[in-house]
Design an enzyme around this catalytic site. Structure first.
Site, PDB file in Angstrom:
ATOM      1  N   LYS A 297       0.836  -1.193   0.000  1.00  0.00           N
ATOM      2  CA  LYS A 297       0.000   0.000   0.000  1.00  0.00           C
ATOM      3  C   LYS A 297       0.877   1.251   0.000  1.00  0.00           C
ATOM      4  O   LYS A 297       1.865   1.331   0.722  1.00  0.00           O
ATOM      5  CB  LYS A 297      -0.913   0.016   1.227  1.00  0.00           C
ATOM      6  CG  LYS A 297      -2.083  -0.950   1.153  1.00  0.00           C
ATOM      7  CD  LYS A 297      -2.994  -0.790   2.354  1.00  0.00           C
ATOM      8  CE  LYS A 297      -4.206  -1.708   2.249  1.00  0.00           C
ATOM      9  NZ  LYS A 297      -5.108  -1.574   3.407  1.00  0.00           N
ATOM     10  N   GLU A 382     -20.322  -7.984   7.444  1.00  0.00           N
ATOM     11  CA  GLU A 382     -21.372  -7.283   8.186  1.00  0.00           C
ATOM     12  C   GLU A 382     -22.467  -8.217   8.679  1.00  0.00           C
ATOM     13  O   GLU A 382     -22.974  -8.053   9.798  1.00  0.00           O
ATOM     14  CB  GLU A 382     -21.975  -6.172   7.317  1.00  0.00           C
ATOM     15  CG  GLU A 382     -21.030  -5.030   7.025  1.00  0.00           C
ATOM     16  CD  GLU A 382     -20.083  -5.292   5.866  1.00  0.00           C
ATOM     17  OE1 GLU A 382     -19.216  -4.437   5.604  1.00  0.00           O
ATOM     18  OE2 GLU A 382     -20.207  -6.358   5.215  1.00  0.00           O
ATOM     19  N   ARG A 410     -26.071  -4.965   3.994  1.00  0.00           N
ATOM     20  CA  ARG A 410     -25.665  -6.346   3.736  1.00  0.00           C
ATOM     21  C   ARG A 410     -26.063  -7.287   4.870  1.00  0.00           C
ATOM     22  O   ARG A 410     -26.005  -8.508   4.717  1.00  0.00           O
ATOM     23  CB  ARG A 410     -24.149  -6.379   3.521  1.00  0.00           C
ATOM     24  CG  ARG A 410     -23.703  -5.559   2.333  1.00  0.00           C
ATOM     25  CD  ARG A 410     -22.286  -5.037   2.492  1.00  0.00           C
ATOM     26  NE  ARG A 410     -21.274  -6.058   2.484  1.00  0.00           N
ATOM     27  CZ  ARG A 410     -20.614  -6.467   1.404  1.00  0.00           C
ATOM     28  NH1 ARG A 410     -20.869  -5.915   0.240  1.00  0.00           N
ATOM     29  NH2 ARG A 410     -19.698  -7.396   1.472  1.00  0.00           N
TER      30      ARG A 410
END
Length: 647
Positions: A297, A382, A410
């Site tokens: 990253k 979730e 979700r």
């Protein structure tokens, strides 16, 4: 010099990025030029994102991989399906949107995520994690069953965090059970799936991608088939044997081999020339494959490499020093008011637990880390977060689940089946509720009021100010049933974090401003009440007065306030930062209709259409729910009721 020799020369001297308006232009470059192009893309990203913020770290890390995929595959005929668009900025630059990128995430500009309406190269909506494998598998299967399209390639591009999502696992399971030629590229920029065991492991990773190895494997398969040792129905036997052989030699097995998906890697995804070689070697293989690569990253910008979490979306920064430019103002963020208050409650309430789904810092649930046995980050899961909370509640704990509104969608079935039916005391702390601004259409939190208020036994609340948020959290600590508290992104009004908190009664709102001379009452739900308050000031300038009530609760409603307004013969304007269809305003009109009250009602909120990106202020203006719009509605109703003359 021959024409053939001319074609082998660089297509441009000097900078390469300005010469590329499509992947077809990219494929004119020599492989040796690709590292320079990747450097130029990163320079372009740093220059632009330092002034017009976006998702920085992941996109910087994925540059080489995206360049290699577009270089090897014939996009857009070959499809590239992203899983969450945080990594896709290089993709936008290579697909004709280099200049438009300067406007990304601004009103009228391009989206910060791949979006099919925006470009033929954007194959599927990808704002929520975990859907790329399922979507890409659908495309790959469709091509195999469409005459003339069998040779098309489909590539699913997924990150190590996204692949932990339940939908991704469902997709992987289906990939292993359906005939397809899907290539899954796993961009691993944080955790390892396969541990690196040294030279033998690297050798196996290399040899299994060579053409010689795969020619041998294919000939062996055909030999077995000709001699009746294997058929189409049993061809998985060879794959399982091959995987077992690799596992025996390397003394390990990964989940993909276990699913009969051919696994390659891990490779250095920040080496663009290596990625081109690997992708070329595995491009024409038949059957599902997964290519596991490691990227870093923020690659190419030292401050981002050193602190990836901060540089996921850092805001504005100095492109030379990397110093982040902080916004002026000491107002607390809504999420910080939540986090600090919850920790304060947890100090004396050992049954309180905190749960988040890969958003500990974004929700400020990370403050609960001081209680390591009572803090749980379940990853991008979730639905599991909700059911896990239900299990904790069933065993006597008091779970607070902090999830962004758009992601809580979700977990709807889990909320209904695993919490609400049993009446379990789970508190849903719904962050980023309402219009979120620049992240746009996939991230607006517009539907939670609607889908939560339809659930029996669910209580739905929203604070207008930080002090009320603290009171709601205090109330939730002893609440005996499911409770939702929604609040937006951004800054809250100042709150005295040391002030005593009060227990609120569900279904009891607040009278903020009432006049006997008014003919219209504004009923606001949540922080959008600040716009209603400002609208009163605009109306006062015109000599008009209106009532204002902060309703606090969408379910149960404060019917006493509604009855009082109706008895006084006043019209009503409802205001909410959410979908107007089925929301708080709908609840008010339903109540009045059931009582047979004929009261003029105007509902203000997000209209029944998709809203893209822009600043929150711009989007509120577009949706007709800012102070000016509220004042116009009040004036219109007042004129309709002969309170003021019509123009």
């Amino acid at each position: 010099m021959s024409e053939k020799e001319d074609k082998s020369l660089p297509v441009a001297r000097g900078r390469l990025l300005p010469t590329i308006d499509s992947p077809a232009d990219l494929r004119k470059l020599n492989v040796e030029q690709l590292p320079q192009l990747c450097r130029e893309i990163r320079e372009y990203l740093i220059e632009n994102l330092s002034q017009n913020p976006g998702h920085f770290g992941s996109s910087m890390g994925a540059v080489d991989l995206i360049v290699a995929i577009h270089y090897v595959f014939d996009t857009p005929r070959d499809r590239l399906v992203f899983d969450v668009g945080h990594q896709a900025y290089a993709h936008k630059l290579l697909t004709g949107r280099r200049e438009a990128f300067r406007s990304q995430r601004t009103k009228g500009g391009i989206s910060g995520f791949p979006f099919p309406r925006e470009s033929e190269y954007d194959t599927f909506v990808c704002g929520h994690a975990g859907n790329s494998i399922s979507a890409a598998l659908g495309m790959a299967v469709a091509d195999l069953n469409t005459p003339g399209e069998e040779d098309r390639h489909t590539v699913a591009f997924i990150g190590d965090a996204s692949i932990s999502n339940g939908l991704a696992f469902e997709g992987l399971n289906n990939v292993s059970n359906n005939p397809n030629n899907l290539l899954i590229v796993l961009n691993d920029n944080d955790m390892s799936i396969d541990s690196n065991v040294g030279a033998l492991h690297n050798y196996l990773s290399e040899i299994t991608t060579t053409k010689r190895y795969n020619r041998f494997r294919y000939r062996a398969y055909n030999f077995c088939r000709r001699h009746g040792l294997i058929d189409e129905r049993k061809k998985g036997i060879m794959l399982r044997f091959s995987n077992a052989l690799k596992s025996a030699i390397s003394r390990q097995q990964n989940i993909f081999d276990g699913l009969n998906i051919r696994y390659f890697g891990p490779f250095n995804g920040n080496d663009v020339t290596k990625m081109v070689k690997v992708l070329r070697d595995i491009k024409e293989m038949k059957g599902p494959r997964i290519l596991h690569v490691h990227t870093r990253k923020g690659y190419g910008f030292a401050p981002a490499e050193e602190n990836p979490p901060v540089w996921h979306a850092p805001g504005k920064f100095d492109p030379v020093t990397g110093e982040r430019i902080k916004k002026a103002g000491a107002q607390p963020l809504w999420q910080d008011v939540f986090g600090e208050t919850l920790v304060g409650l947890a100090e004396t309430r050992p049954e309180i637990t905190g749960i988040t789904a890969a958003m500990p810092a974004g929700t400020s649930m990370n403050r609960m880390m001081r209680f390591p046995d009572r803090f749980f980050d379940v990853g991008i899961s979730e639905g599991h977060a909700v059911t896990f909370a239900g299990g904790l509640a069933a065993a006597g704990k008091k779970p607070f689940v902090a999830v962004y509104s758009s992601f809580l969608q979700r977990g709807l079935d889990n909320i209904i089946h695993d919490v609400a039916i049993q009446g379990l005391p789970v508190t849903f702390c719904i962050d980023r509720a309402g219009l979120v601004g620049e992240d746009g259409i996939t991230h607006h939190g517009l539907y939670d009021i609607t889908f939560l208020r339809m659930i029996p036994g669910m209580t739905v609340s929203s604070p207008m100010d930080a002090a009320t948020l603290r009171d709601l959290l205090y109330t939730a600590a002893d609440f005996p049933a499911p409770l939702a508290i929604r609040y937006p992104r951004g800054k809250a009004e100042e709150a005295d974090m040391s002030a005593p908190m009060h227990r609120l009664e569900p279904g009891k709102g607040r009278e903020l401003s009432v006049s006997e001379d008014s003919k219209v009452a504004i009923l606001s739900f949540g922080p959008i009440g600040a716009e209603a308050k400002r609208a009163l000031g605009l109306l006062k300038e015109k000599g008009i007065v209106a009532d204002h009530y902060d309703m606090v609760w969408a379910k149960p409603l404060d019917t006493e306030i509604i009855d009082r307004v109706a008895r006084a013969g006043k019209a009503i304007v409802t205001v909410e930062d959410g979908a107007v269809e089925g929301g708080f305003g709908s609840a008010v009109t339903e109540y009045l209709a059931e009582k047979g009250c004929v009261v003029p009602v105007r509902r203000l909120g997000v209209p029944d259409r998709w809203v893209t990106h822009g600043s929150v202020g711009q989007l509120r203006e577009e949706c007709g729910m800012n102070a000016e719009a509220i004042a116009r509605e009040v004036l219109s109703l007042a004129a309709e009721m002969k309170y003021i003359p019509e123009d």
